[in-house]
Design a protein around this motif. Structure first.
Motif, mmCIF file in Angstrom:
data_model
loop_
_atom_site.group_PDB
_atom_site.id
_atom_site.type_symbol
_atom_site.label_atom_id
_atom_site.label_comp_id
_atom_site.label_asym_id
_atom_site.label_seq_id
_atom_site.Cartn_x
_atom_site.Cartn_y
_atom_site.Cartn_z
ATOM 1 N N THR A 286 0.858 -1.190 0.000
ATOM 2 C CA THR A 286 0.000 0.000 0.000
ATOM 3 C C THR A 286 0.890 1.235 0.000
ATOM 4 O OG1 THR A 286 -1.687 -1.175 1.299
ATOM 5 C CG2 THR A 286 -1.838 1.232 1.200
ATOM 6 N N GLY A 287 0.632 2.143 -0.933
ATOM 7 C CA GLY A 287 1.461 3.345 -1.022
ATOM 8 C C GLY A 287 2.855 3.038 -1.517
ATOM 9 N N VAL A 288 3.004 1.958 -2.262
ATOM 10 C CA VAL A 288 4.334 1.537 -2.719
ATOM 11 C C VAL A 288 4.576 1.901 -4.186
ATOM 12 C CG1 VAL A 288 5.899 -0.433 -2.993
ATOM 13 C CG2 VAL A 288 4.339 -0.343 -1.046
ATOM 14 N N TRP A 289 3.571 1.690 -5.032
ATOM 15 C CA TRP A 289 3.745 1.956 -6.463
ATOM 16 C C TRP A 289 3.272 3.357 -6.853
ATOM 17 C CZ3 TRP A 289 6.265 0.940 -10.682
ATOM 18 C CH2 TRP A 289 5.746 1.347 -11.918
ATOM 19 N N ARG A 310 9.566 -5.536 2.130
ATOM 20 C CA ARG A 310 10.260 -5.166 3.366
ATOM 21 C C ARG A 310 11.722 -5.591 3.351
ATOM 22 N NH1 ARG A 310 6.879 -9.251 7.341
ATOM 23 N NH2 ARG A 310 7.681 -11.197 6.541
ATOM 24 N N GLU A 311 12.019 -6.726 2.710
ATOM 25 C CA GLU A 311 13.412 -7.196 2.659
ATOM 26 C C GLU A 311 14.290 -6.251 1.850
ATOM 27 O OE1 GLU A 311 10.681 -10.529 3.465
ATOM 28 O OE2 GLU A 311 10.739 -8.971 1.946
ATOM 29 N N LYS A 329 14.819 -2.948 12.607
ATOM 30 C CA LYS A 329 13.845 -2.088 13.289
ATOM 31 C C LYS A 329 13.288 -1.026 12.348
ATOM 32 C CE LYS A 329 15.723 -2.649 17.968
ATOM 33 N NZ LYS A 329 16.433 -1.979 19.084
ATOM 34 N N ILE A 330 14.175 -0.431 11.543
ATOM 35 C CA ILE A 330 13.723 0.595 10.600
ATOM 36 C C ILE A 330 12.830 -0.020 9.526
ATOM 37 C CG2 ILE A 330 14.452 2.288 8.877
ATOM 38 C CD1 ILE A 330 17.063 2.606 10.504
ATOM 39 N N ALA A 331 13.254 -1.182 9.005
ATOM 40 C CA ALA A 331 12.472 -1.855 7.965
ATOM 41 C C ALA A 331 11.087 -2.245 8.481
ATOM 42 C CB ALA A 331 13.214 -3.097 7.466
ATOM 43 N N GLU A 332 11.005 -2.688 9.735
ATOM 44 C CA GLU A 332 9.713 -3.035 10.322
ATOM 45 C C GLU A 332 8.830 -1.799 10.458
ATOM 46 O OE1 GLU A 332 8.198 -6.284 11.791
ATOM 47 O OE2 GLU A 332 9.227 -6.350 9.867
ATOM 48 N N ARG A 333 9.441 -0.703 10.798
ATOM 49 C CA ARG A 333 8.686 0.555 10.927
ATOM 50 C C ARG A 333 8.118 0.964 9.566
ATOM 51 N NH1 ARG A 333 8.679 4.649 14.835
ATOM 52 N NH2 ARG A 333 8.047 6.681 14.026
ATOM 53 N N VAL A 334 8.940 0.843 8.546
ATOM 54 C CA VAL A 334 8.485 1.172 7.186
ATOM 55 C C VAL A 334 7.406 0.199 6.738
ATOM 56 C CG1 VAL A 334 9.189 1.378 4.767
ATOM 57 C CG2 VAL A 334 10.707 2.207 6.585
ATOM 58 N N ARG A 335 7.595 -1.085 7.022
ATOM 59 C CA ARG A 335 6.619 -2.115 6.633
ATOM 60 C C ARG A 335 5.235 -1.799 7.180
ATOM 61 N NH1 ARG A 335 4.259 -6.670 8.819
ATOM 62 N NH2 ARG A 335 5.353 -6.457 10.796
ATOM 63 N N LYS A 336 5.186 -1.300 8.408
ATOM 64 C CA LYS A 336 3.902 -1.020 9.065
ATOM 65 C C LYS A 336 3.350 0.365 8.730
ATOM 66 C CE LYS A 336 5.175 -3.984 12.966
ATOM 67 N NZ LYS A 336 5.507 -4.038 14.416
ATOM 68 N N GLY A 337 4.073 1.113 7.880
ATOM 69 C CA GLY A 337 3.576 2.424 7.468
ATOM 70 C C GLY A 337 3.736 3.518 8.494
ATOM 71 N N VAL A 360 14.634 7.930 1.361
ATOM 72 C CA VAL A 360 13.940 8.459 2.539
ATOM 73 C C VAL A 360 12.481 8.741 2.189
ATOM 74 C CG1 VAL A 360 13.821 10.355 4.193
ATOM 75 C CG2 VAL A 360 16.051 9.429 3.516
ATOM 76 N N GLU A 361 12.253 9.366 1.027
ATOM 77 C CA GLU A 361 10.893 9.700 0.612
ATOM 78 C C GLU A 361 10.076 8.436 0.344
ATOM 79 O OE1 GLU A 361 9.484 12.563 0.682
ATOM 80 O OE2 GLU A 361 11.294 13.628 1.287
ATOM 81 N N PHE A 362 10.710 7.426 -0.251
ATOM 82 C CA PHE A 362 10.012 6.162 -0.510
ATOM 83 C C PHE A 362 9.535 5.557 0.818
ATOM 84 C CE2 PHE A 362 9.961 1.563 -0.496
ATOM 85 C CZ PHE A 362 9.189 1.260 -1.609
ATOM 86 N N CYS A 363 10.431 5.483 1.786
ATOM 87 C CA CYS A 363 10.100 4.882 3.081
ATOM 88 C C CYS A 363 9.018 5.670 3.809
ATOM 89 C CB CYS A 363 11.351 4.794 3.962
ATOM 90 S SG CYS A 363 12.599 3.631 3.357
ATOM 91 N N GLU A 364 9.042 6.983 3.640
ATOM 92 C CA GLU A 364 8.054 7.820 4.314
ATOM 93 C C GLU A 364 6.672 7.667 3.685
ATOM 94 O OE1 GLU A 364 6.815 10.394 7.291
ATOM 95 O OE2 GLU A 364 8.749 9.392 7.013
ATOM 96 N N SER A 365 6.627 7.415 2.377
ATOM 97 C CA SER A 365 5.349 7.324 1.659
ATOM 98 C C SER A 365 4.703 5.947 1.758
ATOM 99 C CB SER A 365 5.556 7.678 0.182
ATOM 100 O OG SER A 365 6.045 8.997 0.043
ATOM 101 N N ALA A 366 5.506 4.902 1.933
ATOM 102 C CA ALA A 366 4.966 3.539 1.977
ATOM 103 C C ALA A 366 4.087 3.348 3.212
ATOM 104 C CB ALA A 366 6.108 2.525 1.978
#
Length: 400
Positions: A286-289, A310-311, A329-337, A360-366
């Motif tokens: 969600t919010g990835v593409w 997430r990987e 920890k960061i990847a989990e945070r991004v995974r959960k939006g 950074v923008e990708f991770c913030e938008s996902a």
């Protein structure tokens, strides 16, 4: 008040966990090393041994031996009877799952055209992230009933109870109750609309392990019907892919991929199996593409360099030089939006390691990231379907 003090506290269902005992750690260890000796006849590579020992150590510490052996039992039953299935879930990442034949995806050797992409469950484990080992068996409704019957008849188990509140039309979660257990001590029981013994309590309320999960997939239903009619059993997944390698990218959009997938395919121009896995990640997230990875493609980024699962985020952070634990920890945070800009600590780490603005923008938008392993299983199933679409046309039409 005096009367109230004399009333004993009543706990209708005590907070106690079921102890699932199925085989033992030694059996699991022996099965793994037997398979290793078959794969590597001369000498087992050091990289492989390190990974296996690391995973076995975690399994022993977390007391997951019974869970692995139960899943192994299910996988053996499915293969011996020639039933089509795939698996999803964190456990599928493990090399142990591959050695036991539960998963067909070799997370180390990276088979099936997956080049230089090692699934990082070993690193995840070392980061202390193995909180919820589990498998979801993706199969047909007919086969789900047969697996349930097989498990219910084993002497180690008294009953399989359906978690009614956790199920939708396609999902089935069961609690395994060992022989000798009193079901009423753990959960209120009733019968579901389908006549199965069930509970309305959630999985987390009842217990933390001993859960068997099934997902009914219409693609598996189709393959199951075809293979039942043709008596084609135990077809190796690699057979499908070897025969489709030069055709699948052109043909997949003609079968069961959605219109949205074909739109992404037109823009992203996939050329490899892992490119298709990326596209599936865009679809499932969600919010990835849209308004995110899509912009990066339009800017000229290669598909292989854009995160979709997430990987991908985890591996990119490790590549930047951030340690495994913090990367997880960061990847989990991004995974959960949850984003990353709101955390001063994360922002500082990204700045110190020169993380590019686009990342950074990708991770913030996902808003939600899918799992790469699950995505691989999805695409593998599309390969299977496409095999029949191309080479078993009459049988395919009769099955749909």
């Amino acid at each position: 008040y005096e009367v109230f003090k004399q009333i004993e506290e009543v706990i209708p269902f005590p907070q106690k966990e079921l102890e699932i005992k199925f085989g033992n750690y030694t059996q699991l260890e022996e099965l793994c090393y037997q398979r290793l000796n078959i794969i590597y006849e001369e000498e087992i590579p050091e990289k492989i041994m390190t990974r296996v020992k690391e995973e076995l150590k975690t399994v022993e510490k977390k007391e997951y031996s019974s869970a692995f052996l139960i899943y192994y039992k299910i996988a053996v039953f499915l293969k011996e009877n020639g039933y089509c299935y795939s698996v999803k879930g964190l456990m599928g990442y493990s090399y142990i799952a591959f050695l036991l034949g539960i998963s067909e995806t070799d997370a180390i050797a990276t088979t099936y055209f997956i080049k230089e992409y090692e699934l990082p469950i070993g690193t995840y484990l070392s980061a202390g992230s193995a909180k919820g080992w589990g498998f979801i068996f993706v199969l047909s409704e007919r086969v789900r009933k047969k697996v349930k019957e097989m498990l219910s008849n084993l002497p180690e188990f008294r009953a399989m109870v359906l978690c009614d509140c956790d199920n939708n039309e396609n999902f089935y979660n069961y609690i395994l109750f060992p022989t000798g257990s009193n079901l009423d001590e753990y959960t209120p029981l009733k019968y579901s609309a389908s006549g199965e013994l069930s509970t309305e309590l959630g999985l987390d309320t009842v217990m933390k392990e001993g859960i068997i999960s099934f997902y009914i997939d219409n693609r598996v239903e189709i393959i199951d019907k075809i293979e039942e009619n043709k008596a084609i059993s135990n077809r190796n997944q690699l057979t499908y892919i070897e025969q489709l390698d030069d055709k699948v990218l052109d043909k997949l959009d003609l079968s069961l991929f959605s219109e949205e997938a074909n739109n992404i395919k037109t823009k992203a121009k996939p050329v490899t199996f892992m490119d298709l896995v990326k596209i599936n990640g865009f679809l499932q997230g969600t919010g990835v593409w849209e308004d995110n990875a899509e912009k990066l493609v339009e800017q000229g980024f290669l598909l292989q360099d854009i995160p979709s699962e997430r990987e991908d985020v985890f591996l990119y952070l490790v590549k930047l030089g951030i340690n495994n634990e913090n990367s997880f920890k960061i990847a989990e945070r991004v995974r959960k939006g949850k984003g990353i800009k709101s955390s001063n600590e994360i922002r500082q780490q990204l700045e110190e390691h020169n993380a590019p603005l686009w990342f950074v923008e990708f991770c913030e938008s996902a808003k939600y990231l899918y799992s790469a392993f699950n995505s691989m299983q999805d695409v593998m199933m599309e390969y299977k379907i496409t095999y029949y679409y191309l080479y078993e046309v009459d049988e395919f039409r009769r099955a749909i």
